[in-house]
Design a protein around this motif. Structure first.
Motif, short mmCIF file in Angstrom:
data_model
loop_
_atom_site.label_atom_id
_atom_site.label_comp_id
_atom_site.label_asym_id
_atom_site.label_seq_id
_atom_site.Cartn_x
_atom_site.Cartn_y
_atom_site.Cartn_z
N ALA A 36 -40.04 37.73 -24.54
CA ALA A 36 -39.04 36.67 -24.71
C ALA A 36 -39.41 35.46 -23.87
O ALA A 36 -39.34 34.32 -24.33
N LEU A 37 -39.83 35.73 -22.61
CA LEU A 37 -40.19 34.64 -21.69
C LEU A 37 -41.33 33.80 -22.28
O LEU A 37 -41.28 32.57 -22.28
N ALA A 38 -42.34 34.50 -22.80
CA ALA A 38 -43.50 33.79 -23.39
C ALA A 38 -43.03 32.92 -24.56
O ALA A 38 -43.47 31.78 -24.72
N PRO A 56 -42.82 25.93 -41.32
CA PRO A 56 -43.54 26.85 -40.42
C PRO A 56 -43.33 26.52 -38.94
O PRO A 56 -43.14 27.42 -38.13
N ALA A 57 -43.34 25.23 -38.57
CA ALA A 57 -43.13 24.87 -37.16
C ALA A 57 -41.65 24.58 -36.96
O ALA A 57 -41.16 23.54 -37.40
N LEU A 58 -40.96 25.51 -36.32
CA LEU A 58 -39.51 25.41 -36.27
C LEU A 58 -38.99 25.88 -34.90
O LEU A 58 -38.78 27.07 -34.69
N ILE A 66 -36.60 29.78 -30.69
CA ILE A 66 -35.57 30.15 -29.71
C ILE A 66 -34.83 31.40 -30.17
O ILE A 66 -34.58 32.32 -29.40
N LEU A 67 -34.48 31.44 -31.47
CA LEU A 67 -33.75 32.60 -31.99
C LEU A 67 -34.62 33.87 -31.93
O LEU A 67 -34.12 34.95 -31.61
N THR A 68 -35.92 33.70 -32.21
CA THR A 68 -36.83 34.86 -32.12
C THR A 68 -36.89 35.34 -30.67
O THR A 68 -36.90 36.55 -30.40
N ALA A 69 -36.91 34.37 -29.72
CA ALA A 69 -36.92 34.75 -28.30
C ALA A 69 -35.65 35.53 -27.96
O ALA A 69 -35.70 36.54 -27.24
N TYR A 98 -39.98 31.67 -25.11
CA TYR A 98 -39.19 30.53 -24.63
C TYR A 98 -40.10 29.43 -24.08
O TYR A 98 -39.91 28.24 -24.36
N LEU A 99 -41.11 29.84 -23.30
CA LEU A 99 -42.01 28.83 -22.70
C LEU A 99 -42.79 28.10 -23.78
O LEU A 99 -43.00 26.89 -23.70
N HIS A 100 -43.19 28.84 -24.82
CA HIS A 100 -43.91 28.20 -25.93
C HIS A 100 -42.99 27.17 -26.62
O HIS A 100 -43.41 26.04 -26.90
N ALA A 101 -41.73 27.57 -26.86
CA ALA A 101 -40.77 26.66 -27.53
C ALA A 101 -40.57 25.39 -26.69
O ALA A 101 -40.48 24.29 -27.22
N LEU A 102 -40.54 25.59 -25.37
CA LEU A 102 -40.34 24.47 -24.45
C LEU A 102 -41.49 23.47 -24.53
O LEU A 102 -41.30 22.26 -24.53
N GLU A 103 -42.70 24.03 -24.63
CA GLU A 103 -43.91 23.21 -24.67
C GLU A 103 -43.93 22.38 -25.96
O GLU A 103 -44.28 21.21 -25.95
N VAL A 104 -43.54 23.01 -27.07
CA VAL A 104 -43.57 22.33 -28.36
C VAL A 104 -42.43 21.32 -28.46
O VAL A 104 -42.58 20.26 -29.05
#
Ligand SMILES: [Zn+2]
Length: 377
Positions: A231-233, A209-211, A216-219, A235-241
């Motif tokens: 997309a920006l939201a 689930p946490a991937l 990134i691919l979804t963004a 990407y920023l979420h992926a960056l935080e995780v």
């Protein structure tokens, strides 16, 4: 991969020798009684690393007694280890074709390993496939097939074999299956099949689930569908995780920000990274200095000051950035956490140790070292 360490190999010969000696006493056969002496001489060579002499003696023993399958197996493995794969192949082929029912699968497995180390992948694949159908070597054969398909980048086949592994193993390696599905999703994305890519990513999240990779691919899919803010939201979420993916994510974020006139994106990036709590101040400052394009370098001191991780001036930011690129060009922008491999390009799976998700920006390590040095002084 299934090679015996020398000591274990020596132990195997001890057991074979003792068994042969007992058999010889029971049968009273002069021929087998002679075995232990040869075996002790061979063992002496083996222990003292005179592999050539040992191999010669054990070959003679195996020839003298056609039933000594275990000696032949040990010999075959010895030849493979020495790189004499032709000789290993000939021993194991003979055992597979003429050995008893108990030795056939074992010989086939050893033969597949010979083919693999000789680089004859199609032959190795065929034998492993036969063994994977049923029997004692099923699981090990499936493991080797997965490794072969991973190396060949044949993700569909790797996934198919993965699905044949025991349920407990599949659960334990869910992350790996998720990566196969992400690989397939990336291929679909390249071919413009957005719907197929979405379906594959959904399947990937079932395994894990946490991937971050799927994030990134979804963004990217969202960006392609024209939803820049969404997309920006993402990407920023992926960056935080996953701050370790910063070098992959930051260019995409900055390009969306430029296209949409989004202000203070760099500051937002920095805050997300700082609030993730996974980076030291120096790691954060150095990461930004590595990722920020030269045109925006002038903003960096202000941003790092706001974040409380200061770079005193634009000149300092510039020279740090130049220094980091120079080190990066020489050693690679990324480093594997597991085996230390340096690489210029990004990999989801380290090409050397084959671990997934082990590459990190090399700048993390450099900053850590400096942090230690500063603390120690
Ligand atoms: Zn590695």
């Amino acid at each position: 991969m299934f090679e015996l360490p020398p000591l274990l190999l020596a132990l195997a010969f001890i057991l074979v020798g003792v068994a042969a000696w007992f058999l010889g006493r029971r049968n009273g056969a002069a021929r087998t009684v002679r075995l232990p002496r040869d075996y002790y001489v061979g063992l002496d060579h083996l222990i003292n690393d005179r592999i050539d002499h040992a191999a010669e003696i054990f070959a003679r023993m195996a020839e003298a007694d056609g039933d000594a399958a275990e000696i032949q197996f040990a010999l075959g493995s010895l030849f493979r280890r020495r790189g004499e794969v032709d000789r290993a192949i000939s021993i194991h082929s003979r055992l597979r074709d003429h050995g008893g029912p108990g030795t056939r699968d074992k010989a086939a497995f050893a033969l597949a390993l010979d083919y693999q180390s000789a680089g004859l992948m199609d032959r190795a694949e065929r034998v492993f496939e036969e063994l994977a159908a049923s029997g004692e070597y099923r699981h090990a054969a499936l493991d080797h097939l997965v490794a072969i398909y991973e190396t060949q980048g044949d993700w569909a086949k790797a996934l198919k074999v993965f699905n044949e592994l025991p349920g407990a193993v599949q659960l334990e390696r869910g992350r790996v299956a998720a990566h196969y599905l992400c690989e397939l999703a990336e291929q679909a994305l390249l071919q413009g099949e957005s719907e197929r890519a979405r379906t594959l990513l959904k399947q990937a999240r079932v395994h894990q689930p946490a991937l971050p990779r799927a994030d990134i691919l979804t963004a990217r899919l969202t960006e392609r569908a024209g939803d820049a803010a969404g997309a920006l939201a993402l990407y920023l979420h992926a960056l935080e995780v996953s701050p370790g993916l910063a070098l992959e994510i930051i260019p995409s974020v900055l390009s969306i920000a430029r296209a949409t006139g989004h202000a203070d994106t760099l500051g937002e990036l920095g805050r997300r990274l700082r609030d993730s709590g996974r980076l030291t101040p120096r790691q954060l400052a150095w990461l930004l200095a590595t990722a920020v394009p030269p045109a925006e370098m002038a903003h960096l001191p202000g941003i790092t000051a706001d974040l409380g991780v200061g770079l005193a001036s634009a000149a300092e930011a510039n020279s740090l950035s130049a220094l980091l690129s120079r080190i990066g060009d020489a050693g690679g922008r990324y480093q594997c956490d597991d085996c230390g491999l340096n690489s210029v390009g990004w990999y989801w799976r380290c090409p050397k140790c084959r671990t997934w998700d082990s590459m990190r920006p090399a700048v993390f390590k450099w900053a850590e070292r400096t942090d230690h040095a500063v603390r120690a002084s």
